[in-house]
Design a protein around this motif. Structure first.
Motif, short mmCIF file in Angstrom:
data_model
loop_
_atom_site.label_atom_id
_atom_site.label_comp_id
_atom_site.label_asym_id
_atom_site.label_seq_id
_atom_site.Cartn_x
_atom_site.Cartn_y
_atom_site.Cartn_z
N TRP A 188 -2.00 -11.55 -7.83
CA TRP A 188 -3.21 -11.62 -7.00
C TRP A 188 -3.80 -13.02 -7.05
CZ3 TRP A 188 -5.02 -6.56 -9.72
CH2 TRP A 188 -4.41 -5.47 -9.10
N THR A 218 -5.11 -4.04 -2.47
CA THR A 218 -5.63 -5.35 -2.88
C THR A 218 -4.61 -6.45 -2.60
OG1 THR A 218 -6.95 -4.27 -4.56
CG2 THR A 218 -6.58 -6.62 -4.82
N VAL A 265 -4.56 -7.07 1.20
CA VAL A 265 -5.78 -7.67 1.75
C VAL A 265 -5.91 -9.12 1.30
CG1 VAL A 265 -8.29 -7.56 1.68
CG2 VAL A 265 -6.99 -5.50 2.04
N TYR A 268 -11.83 -2.87 5.94
CA TYR A 268 -10.60 -3.39 6.54
C TYR A 268 -10.10 -2.47 7.66
CZ TYR A 268 -5.76 -5.20 6.46
OH TYR A 268 -4.54 -5.73 6.78
N ALA A 281 -13.12 -1.91 0.21
CA ALA A 281 -12.25 -2.87 0.91
C ALA A 281 -11.48 -2.15 2.00
CB ALA A 281 -11.30 -3.53 -0.08
N THR A 307 0.84 -1.20 0.00
CA THR A 307 0.00 0.00 0.00
C THR A 307 0.87 1.25 0.00
OG1 THR A 307 -0.18 -0.54 2.33
CG2 THR A 307 -2.16 -0.70 1.04
N SER A 309 -12.00 -6.96 -2.27
CA SER A 309 -10.72 -7.06 -2.98
C SER A 309 -10.83 -8.04 -4.14
CB SER A 309 -9.61 -7.47 -2.03
OG SER A 309 -9.23 -6.37 -1.25
N SER A 335 -11.92 -0.91 -4.21
CA SER A 335 -10.76 -0.88 -3.31
C SER A 335 -11.02 0.07 -2.14
CB SER A 335 -9.50 -0.47 -4.07
OG SER A 335 -9.52 0.90 -4.37
#
Lengths: 572, 257
Positions: free
Chosen positions: A342, A274, A277, A414, A410, A190, A360, A407
């Protein structure tokens, strides 16, 4: 008042997120008006009357401007960036706290200026969020090109300055304020997303500022940077007072040199989130961590080099088109590498399907769906036909708007304990919210590919009562358009669940343990205020162990001596 | 077969001390940055932020300024790019003639003088900046003997401010001279750019003069030496950057018309 003008990064982050929430509600309501008008052109808006073409275009302009600048730039980069970033790198605060507050209030001012523009004489700007000259360069060109356009320019100029200041703050914070042991390759992805987006902001927003200045001079100082010689608007030759060989193409170059990095600024933080997570809820390390850092930076670099793909049909030199086409196709490589990572991260794991994880996964799905039309549009010969049709609208709404918003959702689910000081959003409502939003997102934006292929143009206020063959073509898209409008209402209505969830959980949400997701990054260090002793990062993030029997354990970055060496355990 | 395939972290020989501020370029004076050179093995990086020795905030502010100037450079790069595009664009008129309307703007000679003034102001600014970091003066201040530092720096700051204002006055004279020749902002593509570039640069210098006044105020108002150092140091780098930008922009206007 001290709280209102706070310099605490979490307060400022919350303020940014509140601003973005107001903006996203505004922008959504505008889009619903647009969708309604497209299907029922004769529908009269209460207190306003019929929606005239210029009204429709100003709705388009405001919707695009608000969503791009005040939602997709503000929320991930400034909002969650301020809220989470310092904690995530073990810093106590941002590098320049007072500048931080200043940039937030500048952003709020920019938003206020933009919102004031529909209420001036002749209404808000109607040139779209790209404000193409020559119409935007001539105040007398038509409705909305006068004071409304000036307010739009002022708003975006203020926003550019605010965004640049915020990005400088982000960059210096990441470079200078990392805690001990937080090396570059231990930074959560991130942070890499925020870092790259901030670099792009610093480089791109200045160019936008220069372009806005040139446009302003064209409008009010008699110059001709963008006004071509002999330019006629509604039969009036406007070039007389503007000597020179101005060209709208120059604006396109300057604008898109900013505009394309801008869409990556909107999505890069979401990509980083993403990765983290997905890794966290499938209890797996991020696959190819260093490569993911590299692809983030590569997307940043390439994102500066492909602005010309917005100009294939604008009279660009065909050889330049080829070059821009190649750079655009090349950016699919790092993007695909990200998608592969991913998928590989969750491959054969047993994910915890929390709402954040679902959003995500939805991000990945929308990113693939929206991304696949990218290489299609990247080819000049296909873009000849598809440019300015709803195919493009479908593409960027799926990959930028919907993926970006997913996102953000998410991130909200989160990080909500960090926003609300220790409460969780309701997972049950969250699941309803997710599935309805996914349904709405796909049913709203995917059919636009088909109406676009059938020839429905963007920025058209009306699809009915058009003579000849064009009218037949457009009339054929109406059933699908009705479906799109219905889905848009479902999509918007399902956000009410989210709003209810937000409001309820702030007060009555389930109280959470310090690290509810068993995450490994420093923002979850078990205390909700500032850490008492200086933090230290001892290892990369995303260290989890899942034994064959399904027992899980995890190693956060802040724990010093791990009794068990993570590498010595074979993964099943 | 080695017993361990991957050595554990403690055994791994670090090529470079990542917690050093020194990146291996040898650009820093030979003090041990991790201990402050006091020989007490007190590694500053182990301390929390804000307690990592002198000039921590200064380096932060400098880095912030560097990024701001990078953005500012892009602003001027955009305008200069537009300059070359406009210079080389033309159109076909109604008589099917190929027309390029660019008439090079003859720059007023006073710009040479202004450039010299600006370079001189950079010199005075640099003297002021370096005077801020003279350790003997700092000791004097700490011992409470007086404010020799302020007395040393002040004249140079005032000189810089005066020279900056002189430069702006010179620019105003140049604009006036052009106006007398009926060359206005809107006269011609070339004059568009001449005025646009000189105006935007003048605005930047105005901001610089604002920063100088803030630094002058801080010399008296601020009790923290670090604050004064930050203000004067960052103002100096900004001023130098504006001088450098001007040299490039002036060369563009003088030789690339």
């Amino acid at each position: 008042m001290t709280h209102l003008f706070s310099t605490d990064h979490r307060t400022i982050g919350r303020q940014y997120l509140t601003l973005a929430l107001i903006a996203v509600i505004t922008g959504t309501l505008l889009s619903l008006l647009m969708r309604t008008h497209l299907v029922w052109p004769s529908w009269k808006l209460p207190l306003h009357g019929s929606i005239l073409p210029e009204d429709y275009l100003s709705l388009v302009t405001l919707h695009g401007t608000i969503m791009l600048f005040f939602v997709l730039t503000t929320a991930p980069q400034s909002g969650f960036g301020n809220l989470i970033l310092p904690s995530q790198i073990g810093a106590q605060h941002m590098a320049f706290p007072r500048l931080n507050a200043f940039s937030f209030w500048l952003t709020a001012l920019a938003f206020a200026v933009l919102l004031s523009s529909p209420f001036v004489y002749e209404g808000a700007a109607i040139s779209g969020w790209t404000a193409y000259p020559p119409l935007s360069a001539i105040p007398s060109a038509g409705p909305g090109q006068g004071l409304g356009m000036d307010l739009w320019l002022a708003s975006i100029a203020i926003f550019s300055i605010a965004s640049t200041i915020n990005s400088i703050n982000t960059l210096v914070t990441i470079i200078r304020l990392r805690c001990k042991g937080m090396t570059w390759d231990r930074l959560p992805l991130t942070v890499w997303g925020w870092f790259t987006a901030a670099l792009l902001s610093v480089l791109a927003f200045s160019v936008l500022l220069a372009a806005l200045l040139l446009l302003f001079c064209d409008r009010h100082a008699g110059t001709a940077f963008f006004i071509p010689p002999g330019d006629q608007v509604s039969g009036v030759i406007h070039a007389a007072g503007h000597p020179g060989n101005g060209s709208p193409l120059l604006w396109l170059h300057l604008f898109w040199f900013f505009g394309h990095p801008e869409v990556y600024i909107a999505i890069l933080p979401g990509m980083g989130l993403t990765s983290m997570v997905l890794a966290n809820f499938s209890r797996r390390p991020v696959v190819a961590y260093r490569l993911m850092i590299a692809t983030t930076l590569a997307i940043g670099v390439l994102g500066i080099l492909l602005w010309g793909h917005h100009m294939f049909v604008a009279g660009l030199n065909p050889f330049a088109s080829t070059a821009f086409s190649i750079t655009t196709l090349v950016i699919a490589l790092p993007a695909s590498a990200k998608v592969l990572s991913w998928i590989a991260t969750i491959w054969r794991s047993r994910p915890h399907y929390t709402t954040a994880m679902l959003f995500s996964l939805g991000f990945v799905s929308l990113f693939i769906t929206g991304g696949l039309s990218g290489p299609i549009l990247a080819q000049p010969i296909l873009d000849e036909y598809l440019h300015n049709t709803f195919f493009v609208v479908a593409h960027f709404h799926l990959i930028m708007a919907m993926a970006g918003v997913f996102s953000l959702f998410a991130a909200t689910y989160y990080w909500f304990p960090l926003i609300s000081r220790g409460r969780l959003l309701s997972e049950r409502l969250g699941r309803w919210h997710f599935w309805l939003t996914l349904y709405g997102a796909y049913n709203t934006f995917f059919p636009m590919h088909f109406t676009g292929l059938a020839g429905e143009p963007r920025h058209y206020a009306q699809l009915t009562q058009i003579p000849n063959a064009a009218g037949h073509l457009l009339a054929a898209t109406l059933p699908l358009n009705l479906h799109i409008t219905t889905s848009a209402f479902i999509l918007a209505a399902s956000q009410l669940i989210f709003l209810v969830n937000l409001v309820r959980s702030f007060r009555h949400g389930e109280a959470t343990p310090a690290n509810p997701w068993q995450a490994t990054t420093l923002e979850w260090y078990p205390c909700f205020n500032l850490p008492t002793e200086p933090l230290m990062a001892h290892r990369p993030p995303c260290q989890y162990i899942v034994t064959a029997s399904g027992d899980e354990s995890f190693l956060p970055q802040w724990i010093e001596d791990a009794s068990v060496d993570i590498k010595s355990i074979k993964r099943e | 077969m080695p017993s361990t395939i991957t050595p554990i972290n403690t055994e791994r020989d670090k090529k470079r001390h990542l917690d050093d501020h020194e990146g291996g370029h040898g650009r820093r004076p030979p003090t041990d940055k991790r201990t402050g050179g006091g020989g007490d093995n007190d590694n500053w990086n182990d301390r929390p932020q804000g307690r990592r020795g002198p000039r921590e905030k200064l380096s932060r502010a400098r880095l912030g300024l560097f990024f701001a100037l990078a953005g500012d450079l892009m602003f001027f790069v955009a305008i200069v790019s537009a300059f070359f595009v406009a210079q080389n664009s033309s159109h076909i008129d109604v008589y099917n003639r190929y027309v390029n309307q660019w008439l090079p703007t003859a720059i007023p000679p006073i710009l040479w003088l202004n450039t010299a003034v600006l370079i001189l102001s950079s010199v005075t600014m640099e003297v002021a900046r370096r005077s801020m970091f003279r350790e003997t003066d700092v000791m004097d201040e700490w011992l409470g003997i007086g404010k020799p530092l302020t007395r040393r720096v002040l004249p140079w700051l005032v000189a810089t401010t005066a020279l900056g204002l002189l430069f702006l006055a010179g620019q105003a004279v140049a604009w006036h001279q052009l106006n007398i020749q009926h060359v206005f902002f809107s006269s011609n593509p070339s004059s568009h750019f001449f005025y646009l570039i000189t105006y935007t640069h003048a605005i930047h210098l105005f901001l610089g003069i604002g920063a100088l006044i803030a630094a002058l105020t801080a010399l008296y108002a601020s009790r923290l030496l670090e604050t004064r150092q930050i203000l004067i140091d960052c103002t100096a780098w900004y001023w130098h950057a504006m001088g450098l930008f001007w040299i490039f922009l002036f060369a563009l206007l003088a030789f690339f018309q």
